[in-house]
Motif scaffolding. Structure first.
Motif, PDB file in Angstrom:
ATOM      1  N   THR A  13       3.186   4.200  -6.649  1.00 37.38           N
ATOM      2  CA  THR A  13       3.734   4.390  -5.306  1.00 37.38           C
ATOM      3  C   THR A  13       3.628   3.102  -4.486  1.00 37.38           C
ATOM      4  O   THR A  13       2.817   3.002  -3.567  1.00 37.38           O
ATOM      5  N   PRO A  14       4.443   2.080  -4.825  1.00 38.05           N
ATOM      6  CA  PRO A  14       4.413   0.845  -4.043  1.00 38.05           C
ATOM      7  C   PRO A  14       4.956   1.070  -2.634  1.00 38.05           C
ATOM      8  O   PRO A  14       5.544   2.109  -2.341  1.00 38.05           O
ATOM      9  N   GLY A  15       4.780   0.075  -1.782  1.00 35.71           N
ATOM     10  CA  GLY A  15       5.252   0.175  -0.396  1.00 35.71           C
ATOM     11  C   GLY A  15       4.259  -0.499   0.536  1.00 35.71           C
ATOM     12  O   GLY A  15       4.615  -1.262   1.418  1.00 35.71           O
ATOM     13  N   GLU A  16       2.958  -0.247   0.310  1.00 31.30           N
ATOM     14  CA  GLU A  16       1.892  -0.924   1.052  1.00 31.30           C
ATOM     15  C   GLU A  16       1.329  -2.047   0.176  1.00 31.30           C
ATOM     16  O   GLU A  16       0.939  -3.100   0.648  1.00 31.30           O
ATOM     17  N   ALA A  17       1.282  -1.786  -1.127  1.00 32.42           N
ATOM     18  CA  ALA A  17       0.883  -2.790  -2.120  1.00 32.42           C
ATOM     19  C   ALA A  17       1.693  -2.508  -3.372  1.00 32.42           C
ATOM     20  O   ALA A  17       1.931  -1.347  -3.722  1.00 32.42           O
ATOM     21  N   SER A  18       2.108  -3.580  -4.078  1.00 32.15           N
ATOM     22  CA  SER A  18       3.004  -3.383  -5.218  1.00 32.15           C
ATOM     23  C   SER A  18       2.311  -2.656  -6.369  1.00 32.15           C
ATOM     24  O   SER A  18       2.968  -2.076  -7.231  1.00 32.15           O
ATOM     25  N   ILE A  32       9.163  -1.748   2.869  1.00 33.10           N
ATOM     26  CA  ILE A  32       9.496  -0.470   3.495  1.00 33.10           C
ATOM     27  C   ILE A  32      10.431   0.386   2.617  1.00 33.10           C
ATOM     28  O   ILE A  32      10.294   1.604   2.551  1.00 33.10           O
ATOM     29  N   GLU A  33      11.354  -0.275   1.890  1.00 33.81           N
ATOM     30  CA  GLU A  33      12.244   0.509   1.017  1.00 33.81           C
ATOM     31  C   GLU A  33      11.474   1.104  -0.149  1.00 33.81           C
ATOM     32  O   GLU A  33      11.712   2.249  -0.551  1.00 33.81           O
ATOM     33  N   GLU A  34      10.534   0.330  -0.688  1.00 36.65           N
ATOM     34  CA  GLU A  34       9.701   0.886  -1.770  1.00 36.65           C
ATOM     35  C   GLU A  34       8.849   2.035  -1.261  1.00 36.65           C
ATOM     36  O   GLU A  34       8.635   3.024  -1.963  1.00 36.65           O
ATOM     37  N   LEU A  35       8.387   1.913  -0.021  1.00 34.32           N
ATOM     38  CA  LEU A  35       7.585   2.995   0.562  1.00 34.32           C
ATOM     39  C   LEU A  35       8.420   4.272   0.651  1.00 34.32           C
ATOM     40  O   LEU A  35       7.954   5.371   0.327  1.00 34.32           O
ATOM     41  N   SER A  36       9.668   4.110   1.059  1.00 30.05           N
ATOM     42  CA  SER A  36      10.567   5.255   1.138  1.00 30.05           C
ATOM     43  C   SER A  36      10.737   5.916  -0.236  1.00 30.05           C
ATOM     44  O   SER A  36      10.643   7.132  -0.384  1.00 30.05           O
ATOM     45  N   HIS A  37      10.948   5.084  -1.279  1.00 32.79           N
ATOM     46  CA  HIS A  37      11.089   5.638  -2.638  1.00 32.79           C
ATOM     47  C   HIS A  37       9.803   6.327  -3.082  1.00 32.79           C
ATOM     48  O   HIS A  37       9.841   7.362  -3.759  1.00 32.79           O
ATOM     49  N   SER A  38       8.662   5.761  -2.686  1.00 37.03           N
ATOM     50  CA  SER A  38       7.388   6.380  -3.085  1.00 37.03           C
ATOM     51  C   SER A  38       7.228   7.753  -2.438  1.00 37.03           C
ATOM     52  O   SER A  38       6.786   8.706  -3.088  1.00 37.03           O
ATOM     53  N   TYR A  39       7.585   7.867  -1.162  1.00 39.72           N
ATOM     54  CA  TYR A  39       7.501   9.192  -0.515  1.00 39.72           C
ATOM     55  C   TYR A  39       8.460  10.182  -1.186  1.00 39.72           C
ATOM     56  O   TYR A  39       8.131  11.351  -1.370  1.00 39.72           O
TER      57      TYR A  39
END
Ligand SMILES: [Zn+2]
Length: 291
Positions: A174-179, A212-219
């Motif tokens: 779940t990247p977004g805050e850290a890869s 932020i886009e990775e965070l969205s995908h993680s959620y």
């Protein structure tokens, strides 16, 4: 609900557990889950200790300030396996105190396990006096703080299942805050350990490695497991969060990406500028060009 689930349902009012230590606070949250927190650190780091029938699992090892292994020994005699949610120093500061460590297979994890971290890294990120409410713990010596290299017993990847006795954790990248960030879903207890991406407070996607886009995908990925989750256990601030924080965070991120919310602008303790988007219990920080 099965008898087993009933037995392990969360205790709504966590019980304080007395330990012989002047740095950590320990609470028993369910029959087999403890939180071990560092309340005098500005990040109020929370480690989670699952104690099964044959095996215990410690999720994250905090800032490396107190003697964490000694506290864990006061809570269980079982063999303990550490799993880190990501490689920020406030999540692996005491890894060297444990002999069985599982990490997500990522260049950052390979690097920190081989090279450790220097005192300067800890002071810059965590241990400056401005980040800690005194007193420091009795046994702690700032001058000698480092993270020595440590051995990783197993490298894991997305969707691996970790079966450690009757503890069963599904690994979700779940990247977004850290890869290199992972969440861990305990499939028997229906708990999602959310690390730094779902908590009461700010999620920092403005850091190097954040996105932020990775965070969205993680959620979105976590939403696929929504029906398998009863509550969330984050790595900072308040514990035992209601799972509806997840759709709130996902809706918030989509609003940010669609340009529908106005941020508050700020600068963190290291001089990085950010935009902060407030959604009540959770806020999201995104990068801003330096000024
Ligand atoms: Zn953190």
């Amino acid at each position: 609900m099965t008898q087993r689930q009933k037995d392990e349902t969360i205790i709504h009012r966590p019980q304080i557990v007395a330990v012989d230590d002047d740095w950590f606070d320990v609470q028993k949250v369910s029959n087999r889950l403890y939180t071990i927190s560092e309340p005098r650190h500005y990040e109020h780091t929370v480690m989670n200790l699952l104690v099964g029938k044959q095996h215990a699992v410690l999720i994250d090892t905090g800032c490396g300030i107190g003697n964490l292994s000694r506290v864990v020994e006061q809570l269980t005699n079982l063999p303990v396996t550490v799993v880190n949610t990501h490689t920020h120093l406030d999540h692996l500061g005491s890894n060297h105190q444990f002999s069985d460590i599982i990490m997500f297979d990522h260049p950052n994890s390979r690097n920190v396990s081989q090279n450790g971290a220097l005192k300067e890294d800890f002071v810059r990120e965590l241990l400056d006096e401005k980040f800690v409410t005194p007193p420091w713990p009795r046994s702690f010596e700032l001058a000698s703080t480092t993270l020595p290299p440590f051995k990783v017993s197993r490298w894991i990847k997305h969707e691996d299942i970790l079966e450690l006795g009757d503890i069963c954790l599904k690994v979700l990248h779940t990247p977004g805050e850290a890869s290199d960030h992972i969440c861990l879903l305990e499939q028997n207890d229906r708990i999602l350990f959310t690390g730094d991406i779902l908590l009461h407070g700010a999620v920092w996607s403005h850091l190097d490695g954040g996105d932020i886009e990775e965070l969205s995908h993680s959620y979105e990925l976590l939403m696929q497991y929504y029906d398998e989750i009863d509550f969330l256990m984050p790595s900072h601030n308040t514990s035992c969060l209601e799972k509806n924080l997840l759709p709130i965070a996902l809706a918030g991120v989509k609003e940010i990406l669609d340009g529908n919310v106005v941020p508050r602008q700020g600068k963190d303790a290291w001089g990085r500028f950010y935009n902060e988007y407030d959604f009540g219990r959770i806020s999201i920080l995104t990068r801003q060009l330096s000024r």
